[in-house]
Design an enzyme around this catalytic site. Sequence first.
Site, short mmCIF file in Angstrom:
data_model
loop_
_atom_site.label_atom_id
_atom_site.label_comp_id
_atom_site.label_asym_id
_atom_site.label_seq_id
_atom_site.Cartn_x
_atom_site.Cartn_y
_atom_site.Cartn_z
N GLY A 127 10.70 -1.24 -2.93
CA GLY A 127 11.10 -1.88 -4.19
C GLY A 127 11.71 -0.92 -5.18
CD GLU A 128 8.50 0.35 -8.07
OE1 GLU A 128 9.00 0.57 -9.18
OE2 GLU A 128 7.65 -0.55 -7.87
MO1 MOS Z 1 6.77 -2.35 -10.30
S1 MOS Z 1 7.46 -1.40 -12.01
O1 MOS Z 1 5.42 -1.36 -9.98
O2 MOS Z 1 6.34 -3.91 -10.78
#
Ligand code: MOS
Length: 705
Positions: free
Chosen positions: A668-669
């Site tokens: 995701g990140e």
């Molecule tokens: Mo993500 S910023 O850990 O939802």
Amino acid sequence: MNENPIGQPHPRVDGRAKVTGGARYAADFNQPDQTYAVIVGASTGLGRIVEIDDRAARQLPGVLAVLTHLNMPKLAYGSHKGFIDPSYGERLHVMQDDRVRFYGQPVALVVAETQDHAEHAAHLVQIRYRSETPVCDPLDPRAEAIVPQEGREPGPHAADQVRGDPDAALAAAPVSIDAAYDCPRQNHVPIEPNATIAAWDGDQLTLWSKSQFVVNEQAEMAAILGIPAANVRVVCPFIGGAFGTSLRTWPHVTLAAVAAREVGRPVKLVLSRRQTFHTTGHRPRTLQRVALSATADGRLTGIVHEGTAETSRYEQYVEALTAVTPFLYSCPNVRTRYRIAPMDIGTPTYMRGPGEATGVFALECAIDELAHALDMDPLALRRRNEPEIDEGRQLPFSTRSMLACYERGASAFGWARRSHAPGSMRDGRLRIGWGMACATYPVFHGEANARVRLLADGTAQIEAAASDMGPGTYTSITQIAAEALGLPMQAVRFRLGQSDFPPTPPHGGSMTLASVGSAVREACLAVRDQLAKHGGRFDGVLEASATAGPDGQARQRFSMHAFGAVFVEVAIDPDVGTIRVPRVVGAYGAGRIVNPRLAASQCTGGMVGGIGMALMERTALDPRDGRPVNAHMGDYLVPVNLDIGHLETHFVNEVDPHVNALGVKGLGEIALVGVAPAVANAVFHATGKRIRELPIRIEHMIDHG
Ligand code: MOS
């Protein structure tokens, strides 16, 4: 024999529900006899409430209650620190006293028969303040940068680190740079605003509430209200984007629960877009300095990375601002320093690659500045400083595919055709720039639980508290379960988003697939064992649960991160200063890719967010009262379709036997990290202008005077 579902590009199992409107988000769970609540936010940035006149509001037809600190029940606010709460400080106790700590802090709540009545009445509540001038800019001389308190967080990533003698290295080196970077406050602005519907049945509270962490919301609401956790149930099967803003439980959830108890009816509370800028966290503004030194042939000799981030006065929010600097490159002399500046603002929170996004922006722009000072290709400079091990922790990487990412990304992008000198590439009148940057993000893993039920009809039901804010958790977990059970995808149903399901860690930090996936896999293997013991036969239901957590020993022995390389083309109109991004190519080593379609989709989203960070997103505060002046989507700019060109994702083949049994690193990140510096570096390559402040805007491109 079924094809192994892991690694297949399955479409989203929840896709049909989402596009047909069948998916229910928090505000869709309307209850019989429901009422509506609207928050009145403080219209001053610091001070005390001296008078409240709510007569006009109360007299409006349809108004059921007006709550302020004068008549709000005193709440227990029992001690509660969730995994995602700052370890130092105390959450805002909503409407428990007359103090205003930041602009927009809830100071009154109107409950009415309809949303319109509640909004109308909210405008009629008259509040007089004794105001002071808040400190809301870290450059304000009254703002003081302090060392974060020790605690579970910040952990090693925020602590100052030093190896060798970086200052001596900087002084002695033939080539060095020293630069300051300013990343703005940003807000998450997901499509779905924060929302909660609260309903009491006797002493049982149900919250249909937008949350990335339903089990924490359950525990926190129990602690705040002083009731047993068993009396609170949180439900959130779908999330319309969140990016971190729904990790914590913000004050509106408490207000909805209290209001529902006060009026004796269900209460629906949906924040306005503007209010989401006030009380649901934000990416903190950061000021950073990076100094680098190198030998004439481009070997790094010194790195100094110092950063200061804003926090509130009542909690110390810390993030991984300088965390990657000790291991991203090989360098004998490194110092990192991290400070926080408490100010009169609401507490910041995690947002899209929290810490890494801004820290890597500064470091990767600085590397580009050094490449220019050395007259070297920026990719060649990075290759020259590729480390063998994590030199910060003196540990081998579990896997590090950075060189493969450079290779794959550069080749897909055509980096070899880049013309070296800044300002030397054109497309007609447009200045073309090619820039690149590294991306990295840790492999987090939290203990998770899961339950599986095998039914006599040959289908399986999986349950885990979990959340899916868009990355495709419903689908990827279904794939993992189908593989472990040896069932086809359509025979497996994964349910998530309920606090009474087996608990899981926050849906954040890119840890969901590793954490929940591992628990689901274990539960499925356990039920298969049971089935084998029954000789493959059973009547009714066969059930198994499992708990899976990180491998502590492996985590002591290896440094675990995903890595990537991002290549960006910008096209700048020299007359009007507009900056376009025709192309982004990202190559990632993120372990095993469970679903290449959804993984690429997630990277597309991360790149879009990165373009927003680079060129558009900034929450501007009025210095007089700390009011976010662009707290709406007309002025808080995010990329739209026309802002996005060709986005291309590559995954390098990476088999990591150490991170977890599934071999997944999380995605995701990292997809956002690295995009903004690659854009900034491309802007420099196009124009020779080094912009060290985000977002990069038209006014940076146009010479005045
Ligand atoms: Mo993500 S910023 O850990 O939802």
